[in-house]
Enzyme design. Structure first.
Site, PDB file in Angstrom:
ATOM      1  N   GLY A 120      33.768   5.660 -11.992  1.00 52.26           N
ATOM      2  CA  GLY A 120      32.806   6.023 -13.056  1.00 52.26           C
ATOM      3  C   GLY A 120      32.995   4.845 -14.330  1.00 52.26           C
ATOM      4  O   GLY A 120      33.556   5.029 -14.940  1.00 52.26           O
ATOM      5  N   GLY A 174      29.899   4.697 -16.132  1.00 49.51           N
ATOM      6  CA  GLY A 174      28.823   5.180 -16.948  1.00 49.51           C
ATOM      7  C   GLY A 174      29.097   4.817 -18.457  1.00 49.51           C
ATOM      8  O   GLY A 174      29.789   3.926 -18.776  1.00 49.51           O
ATOM      9  N   MET A 175      28.477   5.880 -19.281  1.00 52.03           N
ATOM     10  CA  MET A 175      28.853   5.557 -20.663  1.00 52.03           C
ATOM     11  C   MET A 175      30.147   5.773 -21.000  1.00 52.03           C
ATOM     12  O   MET A 175      30.745   5.022 -21.785  1.00 52.03           O
ATOM     13  CB  MET A 175      27.796   6.511 -21.469  1.00 52.03           C
ATOM     14  CG  MET A 175      26.529   6.213 -21.094  1.00 52.03           C
ATOM     15  SD  MET A 175      25.551   7.356 -22.406  1.00 52.03           S
ATOM     16  CE  MET A 175      25.318   6.255 -23.830  1.00 52.03           C
ATOM     17  N   GLY A 190      32.777   5.739 -18.975  1.00 50.66           N
ATOM     18  CA  GLY A 190      33.445   4.553 -18.388  1.00 50.66           C
ATOM     19  C   GLY A 190      33.468   3.199 -19.054  1.00 50.66           C
ATOM     20  O   GLY A 190      34.398   2.238 -19.112  1.00 50.66           O
ATOM     21  N   LEU A 245      40.413  16.832 -28.196  1.00 48.61           N
ATOM     22  CA  LEU A 245      40.675  17.588 -29.431  1.00 48.61           C
ATOM     23  C   LEU A 245      42.068  18.543 -28.873  1.00 48.61           C
ATOM     24  O   LEU A 245      41.770  18.885 -27.551  1.00 48.61           O
ATOM     25  CB  LEU A 245      39.738  18.681 -29.914  1.00 48.61           C
ATOM     26  CG  LEU A 245      38.586  18.128 -30.606  1.00 48.61           C
ATOM     27  CD1 LEU A 245      37.556  19.328 -31.039  1.00 48.61           C
ATOM     28  CD2 LEU A 245      39.018  17.423 -32.047  1.00 48.61           C
ATOM     29  N   GLY A 300      24.188   9.177 -25.853  1.00 44.30           N
ATOM     30  CA  GLY A 300      25.037   9.664 -24.973  1.00 44.30           C
ATOM     31  C   GLY A 300      25.772  11.008 -25.135  1.00 44.30           C
ATOM     32  O   GLY A 300      26.987  11.146 -24.699  1.00 44.30           O
ATOM     33  N   LYS A 334      33.827  24.529 -18.977  1.00 43.15           N
ATOM     34  CA  LYS A 334      34.937  24.520 -20.179  1.00 43.15           C
ATOM     35  C   LYS A 334      35.750  25.797 -20.618  1.00 43.15           C
ATOM     36  O   LYS A 334      36.906  25.751 -20.663  1.00 43.15           O
ATOM     37  CB  LYS A 334      34.231  23.774 -21.388  1.00 43.15           C
ATOM     38  CG  LYS A 334      33.708  22.296 -21.313  1.00 43.15           C
ATOM     39  CD  LYS A 334      32.991  21.884 -22.342  1.00 43.15           C
ATOM     40  CE  LYS A 334      32.580  20.473 -22.198  1.00 43.15           C
ATOM     41  NZ  LYS A 334      31.852  20.129 -23.378  1.00 43.15           N
TER      42      LYS A 334
END
Length: 359
Positions: A25, A27-28, A30, A159, A210, A228
């Site tokens: 990956g 993308g943003m 990665g 977090l 993003g 989540k």
């Protein structure tokens, strides 16, 4: 000591590294992780393979190029997971790590098999742990072996909420309730949505920054938050299924069946329904926030609610996530974890932190 450190710093990176890494990956998130490899914190990592959904690179010279992400977008060897794993096997590093920075359910389903083969897996991909309960159980069984699973980036963008839940659960504490804002993108959107700008304009800005998933319907549908919440609930000891979570979908029916491009071109269909809800909340002295909740009986809900101006979620900023945990030992006053919960850089940092924690 300074001379020793200077000598280590002068060594070729391949001799200093303790982690061989394959990145899936680019993308943003990665891409942000690739940038971290060029910082002192990333010096212990050796990239032996990188891939997007179509192309990959395992040649050291190609992997060292600063334009690696951009080159993979247009060219490269055809994607071949066997070749990527062979690159890991051939490396002499102490720890061999697969980093899944994708959102692919197909890749997530392979996590247990990779763990069983002895590879550490570090991921921002929620599709397995937040998917069906069978997949969760398969993952837990695979985690019982030597290989470790780094999942801090799946909830809260790093977090310390999952680590806190695990510690409390291991100490015999029990979760009585959890309430919070679990989506950085939805937090940003509703923290800024005051009726002066159309919601569609804010959504386009969030996508450009993003903050949202590649298809923002994953956020607006509530499904990303539901995943989540399932990860949090399961970590706390609830064997919760997706069917047990009531989820409000903010995407109008007319937009749900469109392809991604058509959806992006018709975001204005979101504006009128949300403007009406905002006006109604304002008239009652409240604000809109996207909340996830679970109680001690495993009842779970995800959706947009009105909260009073005194509610903690009413005072969030930016992409803040908020997790308020009530347990048998934090009953009178909840344990609160708050901080930025979206963005490629902090998510990539969570991935890097999980890799470095293997030492």
């Amino acid at each position: 000591m300074n001379a020793l450190l200077a000598g280590q710093a002068s060594l070729p990176r391949a001799l200093r590294r303790r982690h061989a890494v394959v990145l899936l990956g680019t993308g943003m998130v990665g891409g942000a992780f690739l940038r971290l490899l060029d910082t002192p914190a990333g010096a212990a990592l050796g990239l032996v393979g990188a891939a997007n959904s179509r192309h990959q690179q395992t040649d050291p010279a190609g992997l060292a190029e600063r334009s690696l992400r951009e080159r993979l977008a247009v060219a490269g060897a055809a994607r071949d997971d066997a070749a990527l794993l062979a690159a890991l096997d051939a490396d002499a590093a102490v720890h061999k790590v697969i980093i899944d920075a994708s959102a692919s359910a197909v890749l997530a389903a392979r996590h247990p098999a990779w763990l069983a083969r002895g590879y550490h897996v570090v991921t921002a991909n929620k599709a397995l742990a937040g998917g069906d309960l069978q997949g969760w159980h398969a993952l837990q069984a695979a985690c019982a072996g030597h290989a470790r699973y780094g999942d801090a980036a799946t909830v809260g963008a790093g977090l310390p909420v999952l680590s806190t839940l695990r510690r409390l659960h291991a100490c015999g504490d029990a979760l009585l309730s959890l309430e919070g804002v679990l989506s950085g993108s939805l937090s940003w959107l509703f923290n800024r949505y005051d009726g002066t700008r159309p919601f569609s304009a804010l959504l386009r800005e969030a996508r450009a920054r993003g903050y949202t998933e590649p298809d923002a319907r994953a956020d607006l549908s509530g499904e990303d938050v539901a995943r989540k919440l399932l990860i949090l609930a399961r970590t706390a000891g609830f064997a919760l299924t997706r069917a047990a979570v009531q989820v409000e979908n903010l995407v109008p029916e007319v937009l749900r069946a469109l392809d991604t491009g058509q959806f992006a071109a018709n975001l204005e269909a979101l504006d009128a329904p949300l403007a009406a809800r905002h006006a109604a909340a304002t008239a009652r002295g409240a604000v809109l926030r996207h909340l996830a909740r679970i109680d001690r009986h495993g009842r779970a809900q995800v959706g947009l609610v009105e909260v009073a101006a005194t509610h903690p979620a009413a005072h969030l900023r930016g992409t803040d996530n908020l997790f308020a945990l009530k347990t048998t030992r934090y009953r009178a006053q909840p344990l609160v974890i708050q901080g930025p919960g979206a963005g490629p850089e902090i998510t990539a940092q969570a991935l890097l932190g999980d890799v470095l924690a293997l030492v």
